[in-house]
Design a protein around this motif. Structure first.
Motif, short mmCIF file in Angstrom:
data_model
loop_
_atom_site.label_atom_id
_atom_site.label_comp_id
_atom_site.label_asym_id
_atom_site.label_seq_id
_atom_site.Cartn_x
_atom_site.Cartn_y
_atom_site.Cartn_z
N ARG A 127 0.83 -1.20 0.00
CA ARG A 127 0.00 0.00 0.00
C ARG A 127 0.87 1.26 0.00
O ARG A 127 0.57 2.24 -0.67
N GLU A 128 1.96 1.22 0.78
CA GLU A 128 2.88 2.35 0.80
C GLU A 128 3.59 2.50 -0.55
O GLU A 128 3.86 3.61 -1.00
N VAL A 129 3.92 1.38 -1.17
CA VAL A 129 4.55 1.42 -2.50
C VAL A 129 3.61 2.11 -3.49
O VAL A 129 4.03 2.95 -4.29
N ILE A 130 2.32 1.76 -3.45
CA ILE A 130 1.34 2.38 -4.34
C ILE A 130 1.26 3.88 -4.10
O ILE A 130 1.30 4.68 -5.04
N SER A 131 1.14 4.28 -2.84
CA SER A 131 0.99 5.70 -2.50
C SER A 131 2.20 6.50 -2.95
O SER A 131 2.07 7.56 -3.57
N GLU A 132 3.40 6.00 -2.67
CA GLU A 132 4.62 6.72 -3.03
C GLU A 132 4.79 6.79 -4.56
O GLU A 132 5.09 7.85 -5.11
N ALA A 133 4.59 5.67 -5.22
CA ALA A 133 4.78 5.64 -6.68
C ALA A 133 3.76 6.53 -7.38
O ALA A 133 4.09 7.23 -8.35
N LEU A 134 2.52 6.52 -6.90
CA LEU A 134 1.50 7.35 -7.53
C LEU A 134 1.78 8.83 -7.33
O LEU A 134 1.62 9.64 -8.25
N SER A 135 2.21 9.20 -6.13
CA SER A 135 2.50 10.62 -5.88
C SER A 135 3.63 11.13 -6.77
O SER A 135 3.62 12.28 -7.21
N LEU A 136 4.60 10.26 -7.06
CA LEU A 136 5.72 10.66 -7.92
C LEU A 136 5.31 10.72 -9.39
O LEU A 136 5.92 11.45 -10.18
N ALA A 137 4.29 9.94 -9.76
CA ALA A 137 3.88 9.88 -11.17
C ALA A 137 2.85 10.94 -11.55
O ALA A 137 2.59 11.14 -12.74
N LEU A 138 2.27 11.63 -10.58
CA LEU A 138 1.23 12.61 -10.88
C LEU A 138 1.78 13.80 -11.68
O LEU A 138 2.89 14.26 -11.41
N PRO A 139 1.02 14.31 -12.64
CA PRO A 139 1.43 15.54 -13.33
C PRO A 139 1.54 16.69 -12.32
O PRO A 139 0.66 16.88 -11.47
N LEU A 140 2.62 17.45 -12.41
CA LEU A 140 2.83 18.54 -11.46
C LEU A 140 1.93 19.74 -11.74
O LEU A 140 1.46 20.39 -10.81
N TYR A 141 1.70 20.03 -13.03
CA TYR A 141 0.91 21.20 -13.39
C TYR A 141 -0.16 20.80 -14.42
O TYR A 141 -0.02 21.08 -15.61
N PRO A 142 -1.21 20.13 -13.98
CA PRO A 142 -2.26 19.72 -14.92
C PRO A 142 -2.98 20.92 -15.53
O PRO A 142 -3.33 21.87 -14.81
N HIS A 143 -3.16 20.90 -16.83
CA HIS A 143 -3.83 21.99 -17.54
C HIS A 143 -5.06 21.46 -18.27
O HIS A 143 -4.97 20.48 -19.01
N ALA A 144 -6.18 22.10 -18.06
CA ALA A 144 -7.39 21.76 -18.82
C ALA A 144 -7.27 22.30 -20.23
O ALA A 144 -6.46 23.20 -20.51
N GLU A 145 -8.06 21.75 -21.15
CA GLU A 145 -8.04 22.22 -22.54
C GLU A 145 -8.45 23.69 -22.60
O GLU A 145 -9.46 24.09 -22.02
N GLY A 146 -7.65 24.50 -23.27
CA GLY A 146 -7.93 25.93 -23.36
C GLY A 146 -7.42 26.74 -22.19
O GLY A 146 -7.58 27.96 -22.16
N ALA A 147 -6.77 26.07 -21.20
CA ALA A 147 -6.30 26.80 -20.02
C ALA A 147 -5.18 27.78 -20.38
O ALA A 147 -5.09 28.86 -19.82
N ALA A 148 -4.33 27.39 -21.34
CA ALA A 148 -3.23 28.28 -21.73
C ALA A 148 -3.76 29.57 -22.35
O ALA A 148 -3.28 30.67 -22.05
N GLU A 149 -4.80 29.44 -23.21
CA GLU A 149 -5.39 30.63 -23.81
C GLU A 149 -6.04 31.50 -22.76
O GLU A 149 -5.93 32.73 -22.79
N ALA A 150 -6.73 30.86 -21.81
CA ALA A 150 -7.37 31.62 -20.74
C ALA A 150 -6.34 32.35 -19.90
O ALA A 150 -6.52 33.50 -19.52
N SER A 151 -5.23 31.68 -19.62
CA SER A 151 -4.18 32.31 -18.83
C SER A 151 -3.58 33.50 -19.56
O SER A 151 -3.33 34.56 -18.98
N GLY A 152 -3.36 33.33 -20.91
CA GLY A 152 -2.83 34.44 -21.69
C GLY A 152 -3.78 35.61 -21.75
O GLY A 152 -3.37 36.78 -21.67
N ALA A 153 -5.08 35.34 -21.86
CA ALA A 153 -6.08 36.41 -21.90
C ALA A 153 -6.12 37.16 -20.58
O ALA A 153 -6.21 38.40 -20.55
N LEU A 154 -6.05 36.44 -19.48
CA LEU A 154 -6.05 37.08 -18.17
C LEU A 154 -4.81 37.95 -17.98
O LEU A 154 -4.89 39.06 -17.43
#
Length: 204
Positions: A127-154
């Motif tokens: 269980r600890e192996v799963i928790s540690e491995a998953l935390s390391l594999a998560l995207p650090l900066y998840p972006h939704a579709e169109g988020a970059a354009e929204a950020s640029g507009a703001l």
């Protein structure tokens, strides 16, 4: 946490077979996934699975080789909208006896292994192996579709507002120049009045 396969979630190292690999196939249930999602700050966690084996390696050493699979949902770092990502990671863990991890003294002929190894525990908690491995594999900066354009507009909107504020804000140097001009003008008027007084005094 539910499981399937030939091994439980917590494996006593002393009970592991030292001549054949110990296989496992861990698939956490809904409650366990919800707890892990809360721990990692996820909006959702589905299809979580850790499958692989722990094999003996060398003298009293053990290596875990497995595949981690999961479907995670995270908040977008820009819009907070849900972002779903599929994770499939090959992971390895190596455990060695403490004496094999100690640094050899100067002049010693003992070879220090350069693996990223950890001391052999009494129990390997998958269980600890799963928790540690998953935390390391998560995207650090998840972006939704169109988020970059929204950020640029703001950013463009904020820049335009800052420029407008700068134009409306009074220029301190212009204010000082206007004050100096006014003082000079007032001084000139006073001199003129003084001259007029002198002229009046000179008349018989």
């Amino acid at each position: 946490m539910s499981r399937s396969g030939s091994a439980p979630e917590r494996l006593r190292v002393a009970a592991l077979r030292n001549n054949t690999p110990t296989t496992f196939d861990i698939r956490p249930d809904d409650e366990a996934r919800a707890a892990l999602a809360s721990e990692l700050g996820l909006l959702g966690l589905r299809k979580l699975r850790l499958a692989g084996e722990i094999r003996p390696e060398g003298r009293d050493s053990w290596r875990l080789v497995a595949t981690l699979g999961a479907t995670v949902t995270q908040p977008c770092v820009v819009t907070l909208a849900p972002v779903t990502t599929r994770i499939d990671e090959e992971i390895e863990r190596l455990w060695r006896p403490d004496e094999d991890l100690s640094v050899a003294g100067e002049g010693s002929e003992i070879e220090v292994p350069d693996d990223d190894a950890e001391p052999v525990p009494d129990v390997i908690d998958l269980r600890e192996v799963i928790s540690e491995a998953l935390s390391l594999a998560l995207p650090l900066y998840p972006h939704a579709e169109g988020a970059a354009e929204a950020s640029g507009a703001l950013a463009a909107e904020a820049e335009a507002e800052a420029a407008a504020d700068a134009e409306e804000r009074p220029n301190p140097f212009a204010a000082l120049a206007g004050l100096k001009e006014k003082l000079d003008q007032d001084g000139g008027d006073d001199d003129a009045e003084a001259d007029d007084d002198k002229d009046v005094t000179k008349k018989p």
